[in-house]
Design an enzyme around this catalytic site. Structure first.
Site, short mmCIF file in Angstrom:
data_model
loop_
_atom_site.label_atom_id
_atom_site.label_comp_id
_atom_site.label_asym_id
_atom_site.label_seq_id
_atom_site.Cartn_x
_atom_site.Cartn_y
_atom_site.Cartn_z
N GLU A 33 0.85 -1.20 0.00
CA GLU A 33 0.00 0.00 0.00
C GLU A 33 0.88 1.24 0.00
O GLU A 33 1.90 1.29 0.72
CB GLU A 33 -0.89 -0.05 1.25
CG GLU A 33 -2.31 0.39 1.02
CD GLU A 33 -3.09 -0.49 0.03
OE1 GLU A 33 -3.04 -0.20 -1.18
OE2 GLU A 33 -3.76 -1.43 0.48
N THR A 35 2.87 2.12 -2.10
CA THR A 35 4.19 1.83 -2.67
C THR A 35 4.22 2.16 -4.16
O THR A 35 5.30 2.33 -4.72
CB THR A 35 4.54 0.34 -2.48
OG1 THR A 35 3.41 -0.43 -2.90
CG2 THR A 35 4.86 0.02 -1.05
N GLY A 123 -13.08 2.15 -1.76
CA GLY A 123 -11.67 1.82 -2.00
C GLY A 123 -11.48 0.64 -2.93
O GLY A 123 -10.44 -0.01 -2.91
N ASP A 171 -4.27 0.92 -9.49
CA ASP A 171 -5.70 0.62 -9.64
C ASP A 171 -6.04 0.29 -11.09
O ASP A 171 -6.74 -0.68 -11.39
CB ASP A 171 -6.55 1.80 -9.17
CG ASP A 171 -6.25 2.16 -7.73
OD1 ASP A 171 -5.64 1.34 -7.02
OD2 ASP A 171 -6.60 3.27 -7.31
C1 GLA Z 1 -5.20 4.63 -4.00
C2 GLA Z 1 -4.42 5.03 -5.26
C3 GLA Z 1 -3.39 3.97 -5.64
C4 GLA Z 1 -2.52 3.59 -4.44
C5 GLA Z 1 -3.38 3.32 -3.21
C6 GLA Z 1 -2.54 3.11 -1.98
O1 GLA Z 1 -5.97 3.51 -4.27
O2 GLA Z 1 -5.31 5.24 -6.33
O3 GLA Z 1 -2.61 4.42 -6.71
O4 GLA Z 1 -1.56 4.57 -4.19
O5 GLA Z 1 -4.29 4.36 -2.96
O6 GLA Z 1 -1.78 1.96 -2.10
#
Ligand code: GLA
Length: 391
Positions: A33, A35, A123, A171
């Site tokens: 996370e 990263t 999320g 994502d």
């Molecule tokens: C969100 C962002 C991702 C990532 C996560 C944390 O989902 O869109 O790019 O940075 O947070 O890991």
């Protein structure tokens, strides 16, 4: 929402049947996370919650979008330039069109209807799914010839430059590149990736949706990014490369825990804590892949708990609700691992649980959550699926 429902919604709204329908899934992240924007590793997967998007070309150059779940409609001006709109959701579609056009891609008018079952603000990256789905559709309809990784990059650019969220690449990568029953480790620096079959006999993955979405999430997210960059800058200023080390570093990916601790005094204490979490989290992804290869789900779960503790104490992106959910999990011997997932400040926790105890665990947690916070807990068991595809 199924493919037929959305195709019917399209036909009802626009007349003719759609030329194309695309399924674009949401994503989970097992570990890794915060990263991705530090050029580290992530370990996400696409899931059986998706956005379905039906599309067809228009000859008048306009963009007409129908968000079936919200029953909202957006119609653009007919102009070469694509502008932001107050229909927040429409910006995800417009953003990728705008970025593709900036690359000189010829994209004419478009009708789109979409809807799905990726919960919003939980999320699970409904926005990345919408961006990937839109790009898949225009790629086919306007024969752009974009390879999948180019779609991933364009989706991220749309979000960064048009929507204004400075997210990393995870994502959209997961939504596009996911593979059934597998997680995928992405090296966010080289963009090399490797699939790992997720065979966990006797275990299930379940998401607990805290229902909390902090309004500060975007600004806090961008602040965390800046803190990481500040850490790298301070380390660069203080670190004297030796001929034996690989020297120059441009991101936290290049920083070992040893180097970080050596220069601790050079860093602001908050910045140090942020960097410590990231550097350790990058290492945890590698350890988690090893555990997966050894089918060691006890170790895998331990790493998930460690990730949560770091997110909570060092990265400081957790909220009482997600902490509570993880503590419930920690107290339950049937749970291997649990942690808050995604950008932070609420959303879902992801839990690795013995399948035989899944129902009891879900129920007792939901009861405790209601008693403590007066909130309903939405529970989503997940299966890992293929990434975005034309259906
Ligand atoms: C969100 C962002 C991702 C990532 C996560 C944390 O989902 O869109 O790019 O940075 O947070 O890991």
């Amino acid at each position: 929402m199924h493919v037929h429902t959305i195709a019917t919604a399209f036909a009802d709204r626009f007349g003719p049947a759609p030329e194309i329908t695309v399924r674009a899934p949401g994503r989970i992240n097992l570990i890794g996370e915060h990263t991705d924007y530090n050029a580290g590793y992530v370990l996400p997967a696409a899931i059986d919650k998706a956005i379905w998007l039906s599309a067809g070309r228009r000859t008048d150059g306009q963009f007409a979008f129908y968000a079936a779940d919200l029953d909202e409609f957006f119609l653009s001006e007919n102009s070469e330039t694509v502008f932001q709109t107050t229909h927040t959701w429409a910006n995800y579609l417009l953003g990728v069109i705008s970025e593709a056009r900036r690359d000189g891609r010829l994209i004419g008018g478009l009708n789109v209807a979409f809807g799905g079952d990726v919960p919003l603000g939980a999320g699970l990256s409904s926005s990345a799914a919408l961006e990937s789905g839109t790009l898949f559709a225009i790629n086919e309809l306007y024969q752009l010839g974009l390879p999948k990784m180019e779609i991933v990059r364009l989706a991220q650019r749309g979000e960064n430059n048009f929507v204004g969220m400075k997210c990393g690449i995870m994502d959209m990568f997961a939504s596009v590149m996911g593979r059934a029953d597998s997680v995928v480790r992405l090296d966010c620096r080289s963009l090399d990736f490797e699939y790992f079959p997720f065979h966990a006999p006797g275990y299930s993955l379940v998401l607990f949706d805290s229902g909390v979405k902090h309004s500060l999430v975007d600004s806090e997210y961008n602040t965390r990014r800046q803190e990481c960059e500040a850490g790298v800058a301070a380390l660069r200023a203080h670190h004297r490369p030796t001929s034996s080390s690989s020297d120059e570093f441009s991101s936290l990916r290049d920083v070992s825990p040893e180097l970080l601790f050596r220069h601790r005094d050079a860093l602001d204490p908050v910045v140090f804590r942020r960097c410590k979490f990231v550097v350790e989290e990058i290492a945890r992804v590698e350890a988690a892949c090893l555990a997966l290869q050894n089918s060691d789900f006890v170790q895998f779960g331990r790493l998930m708990f460690q990730c949560h503790d770091g997110l909570n104490r060092e990265y400081e992106v957790c909220v009482p609700e997600t902490n509570f959910l993880v503590e419930q999990a920690r107290a339950n011997p049937a749970v291997s691992g649990s942690r808050q997932m995604g950008g932070g400040f609420g959303g879902c926790t992801i839990n690795l649980v013995k399948t035989e105890a899944l129902d009891a665990f879900s129920e007792t947690t939901a009861v405790a959550y209601r008693q403590f916070f007066g909130l309903d807990l939405n529970i989503y068991p997940v299966r890992l699926t293929n990434g975005t595809e034309v259906v």
